[in-house]
Design a protein around this motif. Structure first.
Motif, PDB file in Angstrom:
ATOM      1  N   VAL C 196       0.840  -1.200   0.000  1.00 24.53           N
ATOM      2  CA  VAL C 196       0.000   0.000   0.000  1.00 24.53           C
ATOM      3  C   VAL C 196       0.879   1.256   0.000  1.00 24.53           C
ATOM      4  N   VAL C 197       1.897   1.230   0.838  1.00 23.57           N
ATOM      5  CA  VAL C 197       2.869   2.323   0.854  1.00 23.57           C
ATOM      6  C   VAL C 197       4.209   1.730   0.434  1.00 23.57           C
ATOM      7  N   ARG C 246       5.912   0.782  12.209  1.00 24.29           N
ATOM      8  CA  ARG C 246       5.206   0.417  10.999  1.00 24.29           C
ATOM      9  C   ARG C 246       4.054  -0.496  11.372  1.00 24.29           C
ATOM     10  N   LEU C 248       0.748  -2.750  10.045  1.00 26.34           N
ATOM     11  CA  LEU C 248       0.174  -3.409   8.871  1.00 26.34           C
ATOM     12  C   LEU C 248      -1.084  -4.142   9.316  1.00 26.34           C
ATOM     13  N   GLU C 279      -0.204   0.808   7.006  1.00 27.60           N
ATOM     14  CA  GLU C 279      -0.809   0.271   5.789  1.00 27.60           C
ATOM     15  C   GLU C 279      -2.042  -0.542   6.170  1.00 27.60           C
ATOM     16  N   LYS C 313      -0.034   7.363   6.200  1.00 28.78           N
ATOM     17  CA  LYS C 313      -1.075   6.376   6.509  1.00 28.78           C
ATOM     18  C   LYS C 313      -1.935   6.205   5.281  1.00 28.78           C
ATOM     19  N   ARG C 314      -2.087   4.980   4.876  1.00 32.58           N
ATOM     20  CA  ARG C 314      -2.874   4.767   3.671  1.00 32.58           C
ATOM     21  C   ARG C 314      -3.633   3.454   3.747  1.00 32.58           C
ATOM     22  N   ASP C 316      -6.014   0.629   1.604  1.00 31.68           N
ATOM     23  CA  ASP C 316      -6.338   0.161   0.258  1.00 31.68           C
ATOM     24  C   ASP C 316      -7.637  -0.650   0.330  1.00 31.68           C
TER      25      ASP C 316
END
Lengths: 386, 251, 505
Positions: C196-197, C246, C248, C279, C313-314, C316
């Protein structure tokens, strides 16, 4: 960045480097990529018949006005009803791209000075004849003395492939008022770049309207600064675009002093593969209390491939303000369509009615009834040709 | 005039049926009231008759003056004489009410092969009808329904009906949001349009409106079907007992 | 008059009174200052990572070396010397705690001080009433079992403890530190990390990819409604440390998870860097709700110290009918650079962004979201409430775009700014890009101050000036507050009070 890039043919012939999309202001209008023809300043002779025909094609031909005719960037003394006047040598915003191109092109034009209330509108008709990839530079100044008022129309018509770069400076003294109407109905192959720079003293009033319907590529900048309190500005515009037309308007309204009001209203209609862009920035400086600033941009996309981008920006450093913006984009409202059809109006008529109503809302900001009617007629014609 | 036979309707993007075999016959000159609890399908019926998109007829037929109504576009239906007074009239910015009426009337006349009405004739045509419905000149100049109060919107709907002179009027909850005075004005406007060659379907949740617009027949719509039909006294019975008997318990 | 007083009060807001500004005295193991390939290798080795992970980090590091710090945000700060930071700090005494008993009591004390319900009893006692719990408890159809919150606590760079792991395991939910996930579920991490990132997404994301030391990992299997709220608690403690965690989160088909994130840091004179990456991946019919309460140390009234918060921050929305919802309450940090975004790839997917950003003192906030509509019938909603006080600058920056194939995309955006005092700035920079006529976008923004009329009305009903401001600000942000999980609401309301201390109380 652009300094590192090799010069394009257009940059060579214009003698300037053009901004690309890496520059925030030009993000959606990559001038370096979009201006490809080697436009250059040149003397182009025009035939009388062509000039007269093009002058008559102004949407405002029926409006009773004093006219100034500019042919291929040159003041036409024979056809103009007002003298040229003297233009001040000082160029504001010298580092602006469009002002810069104007300087390179040694732009000339007229200087209008209004000391009292003008009885008739002044229409400046800009005519471009003959392709020849000429680059036309135009520069006007309009100054209105204290408590005087004037209506100025700028019309751009032409044929063939050319670049028209125009800078208009407006300065309004205390209590002065100008109603400026611009119709950009250039040749469909042309490139039109413009910048209007306005300053308003206390209690001055600006009414500005731009119709954008001509040229393949349009970039129109506006920079407006309030210098005195209780001044009032309204900037409106209508886009009627089709084919692969590209039109980008960028306005900066600078509330440098308290108690001023600004309104922006843009109604953008895009058909086929056309792309419309509206970037509006309202700055409220520290201490510019009691600012009232609103902007709205609305886009109507008539075809799936049409496109609209907007960046309505607020930069506010004073607290006692009322500021806001609204932006919408979409196709015709389905409920509206159903309502009209349920009353017996067939689909094509219903569409035209709604499009005309949508575009026409910006015309309503114009006080001069005759000018308004001319714009409605233009819009009707545009719709009929769709 | 209108024959609805075993009509089944669902929303295009849902599988659930809303109308589940509705049958109704309306003759010229008659006024039919359709009453029912919320969610029984009243508004769906009005939208299907006027041709709003988003609804799918899965079974059954609607015949209007002997013609298949469902095959027609909304504007064609209007030209044939179908008129829906909306429960929530749509606001259309930028289009003046007067202009709207004129375009609509002339579009219908054109579709019917009649001559367009001249401007002076049209002005006269609208003027006295507007006066009767308390619709001011100012309202006529304003954009369609924009900034109108609830009562003004309903009066404007009835004015459109009076101006367009349809043969089948469908009134969808025309009484909602009206106070008693506004209700009377609207009802009088509707009654003035009653005629031997015009039929009306009055959709309402409450009996109140039917005190003013007295129906020939009253139907109870419940769970997508007409479950009972009677005379005007049925409305009074419903007012008294409520819809409790007709509300289908959700499974 | 009332006005002037308010302004005076706000000026006095004592950011030095930062409630969480204590330092925990724990010996920590620091990597030497500076950033090089060797440091990347050091971090990877410290965590016993597989070769592919090291390669991934090194690739990110190489990309980062050729990138320039972004300058487009409306924030200014002295140039960061990336060689003057520690890129790894771990509390020495906690190599691999298996339960709470093994955790340094001082750490637990720290969390207790922070009011974080780390111990399970505390969670149970502190969050919801017993009665509610029993009613919802049991195995009836995967509803929320209780008001329990599972916490993954990240101290400086290392995840120190994760609670409720076993209970989650029963439902198939994996919730652990990302280092543990690398050991226990390498295939899941390998498949999704950076999807995603990507490593080279932006300057700070690349930096994070190279040196991230820990963070949280969540996997919710198909059809599972995660039985409790999951939460990460970040705390930065060591001096001159960059924190690069990080996160996830993968929600498999038809699953649901609600995730909470909270952060604090001690008071320090020098600025600390925080560059996290989050992500989120939502597959078909899945839903992820991600809530953040960010309360990093904002620096003192003169702008000394404070956290530089550069976060990517993203989410999907990869599957059809998936949904990702971001809710953030931003009250801390000297500088905030943060745009939680949604990529609406799946047809009918939906993205939401709800934000409250409060800035005071010399804080600079540049935050917003991106809603990228790619699939058909996608929809998004943005509600942003910015409050600027003191000498702060508060910018909303957002992008809504509809791709040519994003038929029937819908967006509604409302961003409102409130200014308290005349020395602060509130800015709105939205970008709207519509490449299809079938998209309907609506954007509204307003900027105003608390009106004298509102103040007068409240005070005429007996409220003090501070109470009136509090009431009005709470009303102003209500639309967003309502989006927060119950567990966060009360804490957040308190936090808003603290952030505007002086004018609010």
């Amino acid at each position: 960045m652009s300094a590192l890039l090799p010069r394009t043919a257009a940059e060579d012939s214009l003698g300037v480097s053009l901004p690309n999309r890496r520059s925030e202001e030009w993000k959606w209008t990559d001038l370096r990529r979009l201006v490809t023809a080697p436009y250059a300043r040149k003397i182009v002779a025009a035939r009388d018949a062509d000039i007269d025909r093009l002058v008559a094609s102004s949407p405002f031909a029926s409006v009773k006005a004093k006219r100034i005719i500019i042919v291929n960037g040159v003041y036409d003394a024979k056809r103009s009803q007002l003298p040229r006047g003297e233009i001040n040598a000082v160029v504001p915003l010298a580092d602006d791209v469009i002002v810069g191109i104007g300087s390179k092109l040694e732009a000339s034009g007229v200087s209008l000075v209004f000391d009292g209330n003008a009885d008739l509108p002044v229409e400046i008709v800009h005519v471009a004849t003959g392709a020849a990839q000429q680059a036309i530079g135009v520069r006007h100044t309009i100054s209105v003395a204290a408590n005087a008022a004037a209506t100025v129309i700028e019309t751009f018509v032409g044929e063939g492939d050319y670049l028209c770069n125009t800078v208009t400076e407006i300065s309004l003294a205390e209590g002065a008022r100008v109603d400026r109407i611009k119709a950009e109905v250039e040749s469909p192959e042309a490139t039109h770049l413009s910048h209007v720079i306005a300053t308003l003293a206390a209690t001055a009033m600006l009414r500005d309207f731009t119709l954008t319907s001509g040229a393949a590529l349009n970039r129109q900048n506006g920079t407006l600064t309030f210098l005195g309190e209780n001044a009032d500005a309204q900037i409106a515009g209508t886009y009627l675009l089709k084919g692969r037309q590209h039109a980008d308007t960028r306005l900066v309204v600078d509330h440098a002093v308290p108690h001023c009001t600004s309104r922006e209203l843009f109604k953008c209609v895009m058909d086929d593969n056309a792309r419309g862009i509206f970037q509006g920035k309202v700055i409220v400086r520290p201490d510019a209390q009691k600012t009232d600033g609103k902007q709205s941009s609305h886009a109507l996309l008539l075809s799936e491939a049409a496109e609209f981008d907007a960046k309505p920006e607020l930069e506010i450093y004073a607290d006692d303000v009322v500021c806001g913006h609204g932006a919408t984009a979409g196709d015709l409202n389905h409920d509206h369509m159903f309502y009209l059809k349920s009353r017996g109006i067939p689909e094509p008529d219903a569409k035209s009615l709604l499009i005309a109503a949508f575009a026409g809302e910006a015309f309503e900001t114009i006080e001069h009834e005759g000018i308004r009617e001319c714009l409605s007629a233009y819009a009707e014609g545009w719709l009929a040709r769709r | 005039m209108l024959e609805i036979n075993n009509l089944h309707v669902k929303l295009e993007d849902e599988s659930r049926e809303i109308l589940k075999g509705l049958t109704l016959s309306v003759k010229p000159g008659e006024v039919h009231a359709i009453m029912g609890p919320n969610g029984s399908g009243k508004s769906t019926l009005s939208y299907v008759l006027s041709g709003r998109e988003g609804y799918e007829v899965t079974e059954g037929s609607v015949t209007f003056k002997g013609e298949d109504l469902l095959a027609l576009e909304p504007d064609q239906r209007a030209a044939k004489g179908v008129f829906l007074a909306f429960q929530y009239p749509i606001e259309i910015p930028g289009v003046a009410t007067m202009q709207f009426l004129k375009v609509a009337l002339n579009a219908q006349r054109k579709a019917r092969g009649q001559k367009e009405m001249s401007a002076p004739d049209f002005m006269r045509h609208v003027k006295d009808r507007a006066a009767r419905l308390n619709v001011s000149q100012d309202m006529l100049r304003r954009p369609v329904n924009v900034g109108f109060s609830g009562g003004e919107k309903k009066r404007a709907e009835i004015l459109q009906m009076a101006v367009l002179e349809p043969s089948l009027c469908v009134l969808d909850e025309t009484d909602s949001g009206l106070d008693i005075d506004a209700l009377r004005v609207v009802a009088e406007g509707v009654n003035a349009l009653r005629s031997p060659d015009r039929a009306m379907i009055v959709i309402t949740h409450y009996q109140r409106l039917l005190d003013y617009i007295v129906p020939d027949k009253v139907h109870v719509l419940s769970d997508g079907k007409i479950v009972r039909t009677g005379g005007k006294e049925l409305a009074l019975e419903l007012e008294e007992k409520g819809y409790a008997d007709y509300v289908v318990k959700a499974a | 008059m009332a006005d002037l007083e308010t302004i005076e009060l706000v000026k006095d807001i004592d950011v030095d009174k930062y409630k969480y500004g204590f330092e925990t005295d724990i010996e920590s193991e620091l990597a030497p200052k500076g950033l090089s390939e060797d440091i990347v290798r050091y971090i990877s080795a410290k965590k016993n990572e597989p070769q592919w992970m090291l390669d991934w980090r090194l690739e990110a590091f190489r990309v980062w070396q050729n990138m320039e710090e972004p300058t487009w945000a409306k924030v200014s700060y002295p140039k960061i010397d990336f060689q003057d930071l520690h890129y790894y700090a771990a509390p020495k005494s906690t190599p691999a705690p298996k339960s709470l008993d093994e955790v340094d009591p001082k750490l637990l004390e720290t969390y207790a001080k922070l009011g974080i319900p780390l111990k399970e009893q505390e969670i149970l006692a502190g969050v919801r009433k017993q009665g509610e719990k029993s009613e919802l408890d049991g195995e009836s159809g995967g509803e929320y079992a209780s008001g329990k919150v599972a916490v993954d606590a990240v101290f400086d760079s290392v995840s120190v403890v994760t609670t409720f792991k076993d209970e989650l395991k029963k439902h198939g939910v994996i919730f652990c530190s990302i280092s543990e996930a690398l050991r226990e579920h390498p295939e899941l991490v390998k498949q999704h990390l950076g999807s995603v990132v990507p490593q080279g997404d932006n300057f700070y994301a690349a930096l994070n990819a190279a040196v991230f030391s820990d963070g949280s990992f969540v996997y919710v299997p198909p059809g599972v409604r995660c039985p409790m709220e999951l939460s990460t608690y970040f705390r930065m403690n060591a001096k001159n440390t960059g924190q690069f965690e990080r996160t996830l989160i993968i929600a498999d088909k038809g699953s649901y998870v609600s995730y909470l994130e909270g952060c604090t840091a001690p008071t320090r004179d020098e600025s600390q860097l925080h560059a996290a990456v989050v992500e989120l991946i939502a597959l078909e019919d899945a839903e992820i709700k991600y809530s953040t309460v960010q309360n990093w140390y904002p620096g003192d009234a003169e702008g000394k110290g404070g956290i530089y918060n550069f976060v990517t921050k993203r989410g999907d929305c990869r599957g059809a009918h998936s949904k990702i919802s971001w809710t953030q309450v931003e009250t801390g940090s000297a500088i905030t650079w943060k745009y939680p975004s949604c990529i609406l790839r799946g047809d009918h997917s939906r993205g939401e962004f709800y934000s409250i950003a409060i800035s005071n003192g010399r804080q600079q906030v540049d935050s917003g979201t991106k809603m990228i509509h790619l699939g058909k019938n996608t929809s998004s909603r943005i509600i942003s409430k910015g409050i600027a006080a003191g000498r702060s600058d508060n910018t909303y920056r957002g992008l809504v775009s509809a791709h040519r194939k994003a038929l029937n995309a819908r967006n509604f955006t409302q961003c409102d700014s409130l200014l308290i005092g005349d020395k602060c700035g509130a800015h709105t920079v939205p970008y709207i890009e519509s490449k299809t006529s079938t998209a309907q976008f609506e954007h509204e923004a307003t900027t105003s101050k608390i009106s004298d009329d509102q103040m007068f009305y409240c005070m005429s009903r007996g409220l003090s000036e501070e109470e009136a401001v509090a009431l009005i600000v709470n009303g102003f942000v209500r639309d967003v507050l309502q989006q927060l999980p119950m567990e966060f609401m009360a804490e957040t309301q308190k936090l808003i009070g603290i952030s505007l201390e002086g004018s609010v109380g």
